[in-house]
Motif scaffolding. Structure first.
Motif, PDB file in Angstrom:
ATOM      1  N   UNK A   7      46.121  18.770  24.542  1.00  0.00           N
ATOM      2  CA  UNK A   7      45.883  18.513  25.973  1.00  0.00           C
ATOM      3  C   UNK A   7      44.777  19.500  26.475  1.00  0.00           C
ATOM      4  N   UNK A   8      43.715  19.764  25.797  1.00  0.00           N
ATOM      5  CA  UNK A   8      42.555  20.566  26.220  1.00  0.00           C
ATOM      6  C   UNK A   8      41.512  19.752  26.548  1.00  0.00           C
ATOM      7  N   UNK A   9      40.803  20.091  27.682  1.00  0.00           N
ATOM      8  CA  UNK A   9      39.486  19.375  27.811  1.00  0.00           C
ATOM      9  C   UNK A   9      38.511  19.421  26.866  1.00  0.00           C
ATOM     10  N   UNK A  10      37.864  18.801  26.309  1.00  0.00           N
ATOM     11  CA  UNK A  10      36.774  19.170  25.146  1.00  0.00           C
ATOM     12  C   UNK A  10      35.545  18.698  25.901  1.00  0.00           C
ATOM     13  N   UNK A  11      34.550  19.877  26.113  1.00  0.00           N
ATOM     14  CA  UNK A  11      33.241  19.564  26.606  1.00  0.00           C
ATOM     15  C   UNK A  11      32.454  18.543  25.679  1.00  0.00           C
ATOM     16  N   UNK A  12      31.788  17.643  26.158  1.00  0.00           N
ATOM     17  CA  UNK A  12      31.231  16.577  25.266  1.00  0.00           C
ATOM     18  C   UNK A  12      30.067  15.925  26.129  1.00  0.00           C
ATOM     19  N   UNK A 150      47.010  21.756  37.032  1.00  0.00           N
ATOM     20  CA  UNK A 150      48.144  21.378  35.988  1.00  0.00           C
ATOM     21  C   UNK A 150      47.368  21.218  34.588  1.00  0.00           C
ATOM     22  N   UNK A 151      46.206  20.527  34.696  1.00  0.00           N
ATOM     23  CA  UNK A 151      45.449  20.243  33.628  1.00  0.00           C
ATOM     24  C   UNK A 151      45.178  21.703  32.847  1.00  0.00           C
ATOM     25  N   UNK A 152      44.558  22.523  33.768  1.00  0.00           N
ATOM     26  CA  UNK A 152      43.969  23.931  33.236  1.00  0.00           C
ATOM     27  C   UNK A 152      45.205  24.577  32.574  1.00  0.00           C
ATOM     28  N   UNK A 153      46.461  24.461  33.261  1.00  0.00           N
ATOM     29  CA  UNK A 153      47.473  25.163  32.640  1.00  0.00           C
ATOM     30  C   UNK A 153      48.442  24.738  31.914  1.00  0.00           C
ATOM     31  N   UNK A 154      48.351  23.465  31.411  1.00  0.00           N
ATOM     32  CA  UNK A 154      49.252  22.792  30.797  1.00  0.00           C
ATOM     33  C   UNK A 154      49.001  23.546  29.280  1.00  0.00           C
ATOM     34  N   UNK A 155      47.777  23.655  28.884  1.00  0.00           N
ATOM     35  CA  UNK A 155      47.461  24.128  27.417  1.00  0.00           C
ATOM     36  C   UNK A 155      48.179  25.847  27.273  1.00  0.00           C
ATOM     37  N   UNK A 156      48.081  26.474  28.408  1.00  0.00           N
ATOM     38  CA  UNK A 156      48.685  27.730  28.484  1.00  0.00           C
ATOM     39  C   UNK A 156      50.147  27.562  28.339  1.00  0.00           C
ATOM     40  N   UNK A 157      50.813  26.583  29.198  1.00  0.00           N
ATOM     41  CA  UNK A 157      52.080  26.527  29.090  1.00  0.00           C
ATOM     42  C   UNK A 157      52.680  26.174  27.572  1.00  0.00           C
ATOM     43  N   UNK A 158      51.852  25.420  26.596  1.00  0.00           N
ATOM     44  CA  UNK A 158      52.197  25.008  25.423  1.00  0.00           C
ATOM     45  C   UNK A 158      52.151  26.321  24.642  1.00  0.00           C
ATOM     46  N   UNK A 159      51.008  27.111  24.842  1.00  0.00           N
ATOM     47  CA  UNK A 159      50.677  28.215  23.961  1.00  0.00           C
ATOM     48  C   UNK A 159      51.913  29.190  24.270  1.00  0.00           C
ATOM     49  N   UNK A 160      52.242  29.456  25.538  1.00  0.00           N
ATOM     50  CA  UNK A 160      53.560  30.393  25.835  1.00  0.00           C
ATOM     51  C   UNK A 160      54.907  29.830  24.860  1.00  0.00           C
ATOM     52  N   UNK A 161      55.044  28.750  25.075  1.00  0.00           N
ATOM     53  CA  UNK A 161      56.079  28.140  24.445  1.00  0.00           C
ATOM     54  C   UNK A 161      56.176  28.289  23.100  1.00  0.00           C
TER      55      UNK A 161
END
Lengths: 247, 255
Positions: A7-12, A150-161
């Protein structure tokens, strides 16, 4: 820290990346509608179509398999609950129902992974702003900021979990038999950590003079992309129609 | 008539702060900072350093007293205070907003509604200053600890503040990371930036500071040259100076 790569944005610069954000959301809605239409043949085609989409988004199949394991537990719960619910139709039929439900769930997650990989949060901000700007009494800027953050924080939430889960394992949480106590030992520290992190994040936004009405990108719908988006959208619409007819 | 050059960048008068739960975090603080100073702010955990610094950026407003940034009261114009005083937080991850290093640096200037060309110029300059140009398209969350701190500083530089406040910039960094951040801070100070460095690890950077302030239990208890403040830190629950076994001029990790 071993960051969860989901659930990360991947620049491309792929075709999918370069699509107009309105088209990206349309595509995602079309794919999810096909999945929700409940037609296994349509799911097969969707699964096949998601493979090139994933490559285009810069996601390798091996990494999808690894990342989907995160959702494997939920898929197992869906499988069991659905199968048990129709057990009176016979064990075989119940298993098929369970498998199909878990499959559709994983397809939705996969679609979400592809969508977040190609949707720059700034584009999402612009998109939500564009959708809600004509609606009277709604702060389009605020809604847009909430969606993009929300899109920015989603991966951080998963990381914390993930971090908390590992810390619990290190302290022998698996020895506890009571699933509610196990869940509580994850949920409470996670919630506390998230609240602290959100507070820090909002202070950091204020410190950088955050202005919710600043639009950081612009729409870029090009006619030369038309062929591509027809290529991606048409099968989805066709499958959706077929799924509706077959029901 | 007042010469703006002589106006202190930061002027704090009788500042006190009491939180809603009744905790009195700051007590009657008086403080001034002028252009080009390198100030080391220290004290034990919970002594009030971070709460004080957040007043300088108008993230907190005084419950008593006042804070003037370049002559403007933070209560009157919070946006001005945030434009003028840049702040790097202790947890670099919570400051990251952009999906790439370049996007993250441009976030602040975009909020200031600068023209796109000006934003690009500032971002390029900040990338170059903090030696991040080669990482411009990298995802910030994949950077090392030291690179994240440098990114946070670059993000502030792009907003052109008059002073930079860094809250515990060395925490969780390895030796290489500390040296890299410190080297950049010393260079920025040499180029005329005003730096306020908040840290309890004074042995890493004290040699570069021209002034040192010490907080204890919400009060500013010492303010002077490092040579006069450092010998007293032991009395306030910090590591005693004698235990360093070094001269004050040697208290740096750049040697």
């Amino acid at each position: 820290m071993a960051e969860i790569d989901i659930l990360h944005y991947r620049r491309g610069s792929s075709k999918l990346h370069n699509f107009d954000p309105r088209l990206k959301i349309l595509l995602m809605i079309a794919y999810i509608s096909v999945i929700l239409s409940g037609s296994p043949p349509a799911w097969t085609v969707t699964s096949i179509l998601l493979v090139p989409c994933s490559y285009s988004a810069g996601i390798r199949l091996m990494s999808i398999r690894r990342e989907l394991k995160v959702f494997g537990f939920l898929a197992a719960v869906i499988f069991l609950s659905r199968a048990v619910g129709v057990l009176d139709t016979g064990a075989g039929a119940a298993a098929v129902t369970g498998i199909l439900s878990a499959w559709s769930f994983l397809l939705i997650v996969w679609t979400g992974m592809v969508f977040t990989a190609v949707m720059d949060p700034r584009e999402l901000h612009l998109l939500v702003y564009w959708i809600f700007r004509p609606v009277p009494g709604v702060s389009a800027g605020r809604l847009a900021a909430q969606a993009s953050f929300t899109l920015v924080l989603l991966p951080l939430i998963l990381d914390s979990a993930h971090e908390i889960r590992e810390a619990r394992k290190a302290r022998g949480v698996e020895l506890r038999k009571n699933p509610l106590k196990r869940l509580h030992s994850l949920a409470y520290p996670l919630l506390e950590k998230l609240l602290l992190r959100m507070e820090e994040f909002s202070l950091a936004l204020e410190a950088r003079c955050f202005d919710e009405d600043v639009l950081r990108v612009d729409f870029h719908l090009h006619w030369r992309d038309t062929g591509w988006w027809i290529l991606y959208l048409f099968p989805a619409i066709a499958m959706l129609s077929a799924g509706a007819l077959l029901r | 008539m007042n010469n703006p050059e002589n106006t202190p960048i930061i002027h704090v008068e009788n500042l006190s702060h009491t939180f809603a739960n009744g905790v009195r975090a700051l007590k009657n603080i008086n403080f001034q900072a002028r252009r080009g100073q390198f100030i080391l702010c220290t004290g034990r955990n919970g002594s009030g350093k971070t709460v004080f610094m957040r007043h300088l950026n108008a993230l907190y407003l005084p419950t008593e007293g006042k804070v003037l940034i370049a002559g403007v009261n933070t209560r009157r114009d919070q946006a001005f205070a945030r434009r003028t005083i840049g702040m790097v937080f202790q947890d670099a991850d919570s400051q990251i907003v952009g999906q790439t290093v370049r996007q993250d640096i441009s976030f602040g200037p975009e909020n200031l509604r600068l023209p796109r060309e000006e934003i690009e110029l500032r971002v390029d300059k900040a990338l170059e200053t903090m030696e991040l140009t080669s990482l411009a398209d990298q995802r910030p969350h994949l950077l090392s600890g030291g690179e994240k701190r440098r990114l946070a500083i670059a993000a502030l530089l792009a907003m052109n503040p008059l002073a930079l406040i860094l809250d515990e910039p060395f925490s969780n960094l390895d030796y290489h990371g500390v040296r890299s951040v410190l080297r950049h801070l010393v260079r920025l100070h040499g180029e005329g930036h005003t730096i306020i460095l908040v840290t309890h690890e004074i042995e890493k950077a004290a040699a570069h500071a021209g002034r040192m302030i010490l907080f204890d239990k919400g009060s500013l208890v010492e303010d002077g040259e490092p040579s006069s403040v450092i010998p007293k830190v032991g009395a306030y629950g910090m590591r005693p100076f004698e235990s360093y076994g070094q001269e004050i001029d040697s208290l740096t990790w750049l040697k």
